[in-house]
Scaffold this motif. Structure first.
Motif, PDB file in Angstrom:
ATOM      1  N   ILE A 107       0.054   3.759  -2.999  1.00 25.11           N
ATOM      2  CA  ILE A 107      -0.205   2.347  -2.677  1.00 25.11           C
ATOM      3  C   ILE A 107      -0.268   2.173  -1.170  1.00 25.11           C
ATOM      4  O   ILE A 107       0.219   3.017  -0.409  1.00 25.11           O
ATOM      5  N   GLU A 108      -0.869   1.057  -0.738  1.00 28.61           N
ATOM      6  CA  GLU A 108      -0.839   0.661   0.660  1.00 28.61           C
ATOM      7  C   GLU A 108      -0.499  -0.820   0.734  1.00 28.61           C
ATOM      8  O   GLU A 108      -0.866  -1.604  -0.156  1.00 28.61           O
ATOM      9  N   ILE A 109       0.208  -1.196   1.778  1.00 31.26           N
ATOM     10  CA  ILE A 109       0.508  -2.603   2.029  1.00 31.26           C
ATOM     11  C   ILE A 109      -0.576  -3.153   2.934  1.00 31.26           C
ATOM     12  O   ILE A 109      -0.849  -2.599   3.998  1.00 31.26           O
ATOM     13  N   ALA A 110      -1.213  -4.269   2.523  1.00 34.26           N
ATOM     14  CA  ALA A 110      -2.348  -4.818   3.269  1.00 34.26           C
ATOM     15  C   ALA A 110      -2.009  -6.099   4.016  1.00 34.26           C
ATOM     16  O   ALA A 110      -2.664  -6.419   5.011  1.00 34.26           O
ATOM     17  N   ALA A 111      -1.009  -6.840   3.558  1.00 34.17           N
ATOM     18  CA  ALA A 111      -0.689  -8.109   4.220  1.00 34.17           C
ATOM     19  C   ALA A 111       0.680  -8.598   3.791  1.00 34.17           C
ATOM     20  O   ALA A 111       1.164  -8.284   2.693  1.00 34.17           O
ATOM     21  N   ILE A 112       1.301  -9.353   4.678  1.00 30.13           N
ATOM     22  CA  ILE A 112       2.522 -10.100   4.357  1.00 30.13           C
ATOM     23  C   ILE A 112       2.096 -11.518   4.036  1.00 30.13           C
ATOM     24  O   ILE A 112       1.341 -12.125   4.798  1.00 30.13           O
ATOM     25  N   THR A 113       2.546 -12.062   2.917  1.00 27.61           N
ATOM     26  CA  THR A 113       2.082 -13.382   2.496  1.00 27.61           C
ATOM     27  C   THR A 113       3.195 -14.433   2.385  1.00 27.61           C
ATOM     28  O   THR A 113       2.918 -15.591   2.101  1.00 27.61           O
ATOM     29  N   LEU A 114       4.421 -14.014   2.641  1.00 28.12           N
ATOM     30  CA  LEU A 114       5.530 -14.972   2.544  1.00 28.12           C
ATOM     31  C   LEU A 114       6.723 -14.432   3.326  1.00 28.12           C
ATOM     32  O   LEU A 114       7.031 -13.239   3.261  1.00 28.12           O
ATOM     33  N   ILE A 222       1.038  -8.034  -0.159  1.00 26.17           N
ATOM     34  CA  ILE A 222      -0.104  -7.608  -0.970  1.00 26.17           C
ATOM     35  C   ILE A 222      -0.158  -6.090  -0.922  1.00 26.17           C
ATOM     36  O   ILE A 222      -0.182  -5.497   0.162  1.00 26.17           O
ATOM     37  N   ILE A 223      -0.129  -5.460  -2.086  1.00 23.30           N
ATOM     38  CA  ILE A 223      -0.279  -4.013  -2.147  1.00 23.30           C
ATOM     39  C   ILE A 223      -1.546  -3.673  -2.917  1.00 23.30           C
ATOM     40  O   ILE A 223      -2.009  -4.448  -3.760  1.00 23.30           O
ATOM     41  N   VAL A 224      -2.128  -2.509  -2.625  1.00 19.23           N
ATOM     42  CA  VAL A 224      -3.375  -2.096  -3.254  1.00 19.23           C
ATOM     43  C   VAL A 224      -3.258  -0.640  -3.696  1.00 19.23           C
ATOM     44  O   VAL A 224      -2.618   0.181  -3.037  1.00 19.23           O
ATOM     45  N   GLY A 289      -2.904  -6.339   9.719  1.00 25.62           N
ATOM     46  CA  GLY A 289      -3.119  -5.514  10.903  1.00 25.62           C
ATOM     47  C   GLY A 289      -1.839  -5.025  11.543  1.00 25.62           C
ATOM     48  O   GLY A 289      -0.818  -4.798  10.881  1.00 25.62           O
ATOM     49  N   ASP A 290      -1.881  -4.866  12.854  1.00 27.59           N
ATOM     50  CA  ASP A 290      -0.734  -4.324  13.585  1.00 27.59           C
ATOM     51  C   ASP A 290       0.488  -5.227  13.516  1.00 27.59           C
ATOM     52  O   ASP A 290       1.629  -4.743  13.501  1.00 27.59           O
ATOM     53  N   LEU A 320       1.518   4.164   4.535  1.00 29.15           N
ATOM     54  CA  LEU A 320       1.855   3.014   3.693  1.00 29.15           C
ATOM     55  C   LEU A 320       1.028   1.792   4.042  1.00 29.15           C
ATOM     56  O   LEU A 320       0.844   0.897   3.216  1.00 29.15           O
ATOM     57  N   TYR A 321       0.468   1.751   5.268  1.00 29.28           N
ATOM     58  CA  TYR A 321      -0.162   0.536   5.761  1.00 29.28           C
ATOM     59  C   TYR A 321      -1.696   0.610   5.703  1.00 29.28           C
ATOM     60  O   TYR A 321      -2.296   1.579   6.178  1.00 29.28           O
ATOM     61  N   TYR A 322      -2.308  -0.427   5.131  1.00 27.73           N
ATOM     62  CA  TYR A 322      -3.760  -0.484   4.979  1.00 27.73           C
ATOM     63  C   TYR A 322      -4.424  -0.815   6.301  1.00 27.73           C
ATOM     64  O   TYR A 322      -3.985  -1.686   7.045  1.00 27.73           O
ATOM     65  N   GLU A 323      -5.518  -0.119   6.589  1.00 29.78           N
ATOM     66  CA  GLU A 323      -6.307  -0.398   7.775  1.00 29.78           C
ATOM     67  C   GLU A 323      -7.742  -0.680   7.367  1.00 29.78           C
ATOM     68  O   GLU A 323      -8.315   0.054   6.560  1.00 29.78           O
TER      69      GLU A 323
END
Length: 324
Positions: A107-114, A222-224, A289-290, A320-323
């Motif tokens: 999996i990758e983490i793409a964004a923090i939403t909360l 958000i994970i993908v 992003g960063d 772990l982090y989506y780019e």
């Protein structure tokens, strides 16, 4: 004080009219206009495993600006995510390392939403450790990874405090239990917190018992699935763009006065007004992003201080982090 509480052709048809005639004879042909009902554009359907209330509202309010129809998966559950049987999911932030390990780093983490949507609730005021004596701890533990951590942290104290820990996969069960018990302490998120806010309970922020400052606790991410990303990166980037725009549109409304579907209201058994207030308290964000990477790394360090098992045996690396 012991640190224990540690969501997705235009077909053109034309008719060719032919005419025939004889020399020096003009034949007028009637033109018949045939109206053909055009088919609606075909959209790709993308199922999102949205676990939280706020993520469901954000997805439900995405404008129809793309060729993707976003569907909130029915009965989303953690088991499918653990097994890698998902494309995109919105899950609690602290479970990022857990799913990273369970899916063999797939999996990758793409964004923090909360951020920070968490409240400590008790029926009696807690001023010192002694006020915890005999407390009933009602603890949300959706995947069962918190019980061992908490038991280990408070184990020695139980010789004196006699704490009674009870773990729940569903927060509705905690709200129900609160109305039937006394001398309790629990952790609630919105909109469940909205169901008890009018009651005579004592409320405090997570930072009051954990070494995590406001803005540092990552509530939703958000994970993908990496397998999905191989052939669907463009679609995923469109989803992220639409999710961000929907979040910003909600933030710009007056007092979060937006339409919340009956499906969501019925699921959480709350009124629209109360749901709007819950959304306002939750304050959805979109950090990628960063900045996302940096914020999440700080969060991981904080929960690692509580217990190293919360970040897993194999601590997440930059994969772990989506780019984009």
């Amino acid at each position: 004080m012991t640190k224990f509480s540690k969501f997705m052709l235009i077909l053109s048809i034309f008719a060719l009219a032919t005419s025939c005639g004889k020399k020096e004879e003009v034949v007028e042909n009637d033109t018949h206009v045939v109206e053909v009902e055009q088919e609606k554009p075909v959209k790709n359907e993308l199922n999102i495993n949205a676990i939280s209330f706020s993520s469901k509202v954000v997805i439900d309010n995405i404008k129809n600006s793309s060729n993707i129809s976003y569907i909130i998966a029915s009965n989303p559950n953690y088991t499918k995510i653990e097994q890698g049987d998902f494309d995109i999911a919105v899950v609690p932030g602290y479970l990022g390392p857990y799913f990273y390990e369970k899916t063999n780093k797939n999996i990758e983490i793409a964004a923090i939403t909360l951020l920070d949507n968490i409240h400590i609730v008790s029926d009696e005021e807690i001023k010192s450790q002694s006020d915890l004596q005999g407390k009933n701890l009602l603890i949300p533990d959706p995947v069962g990874n918190l019980s061992k951590v908490i038991d280990k942290k408070i184990g020695p104290l139980n010789l004196v405090l006699r704490l009674k820990e009870k773990y729940y996969k569903n927060m509705n069960d905690i709200v129900d239990k609160m109305s039937k018990t006394s001398n309790f302490l629990t952790v609630l998120i919105d909109p469940y917190f909205s169901k008890v806010i009018d009651k005579d309970y004592y409320i405090s922020d997570l930072s009051s018992i954990l070494p995590i400052d406001k803005g540092e606790f990552v509530s939703d991410i958000i994970i993908v699935n990496k397998d999905y990303l191989k052939d669907n990166k463009e679609e995923f980037d469109t989803f992220l763009k639409d999710y961000k725009e929907s979040t910003q549109a909600i933030e710009e409304t007056s007092d979060f006065d937006i339409n919340i579907s009956n499906e969501i209201l019925n699921e959480y058994d709350i009124t629209e007004q109360r749901a709007q207030m819950a959304l306002k308290r939750s304050n959805p964000v979109f950090i990628d992003g960063d900045t996302m990477k940096g914020t999440y790394k700080v969060f991981l360090e904080k929960i690692k201080e509580l217990d190293e098992s919360l970040v897993g045996e194999n601590e997440p690396t930059d994969d772990l982090y989506y780019e984009k």
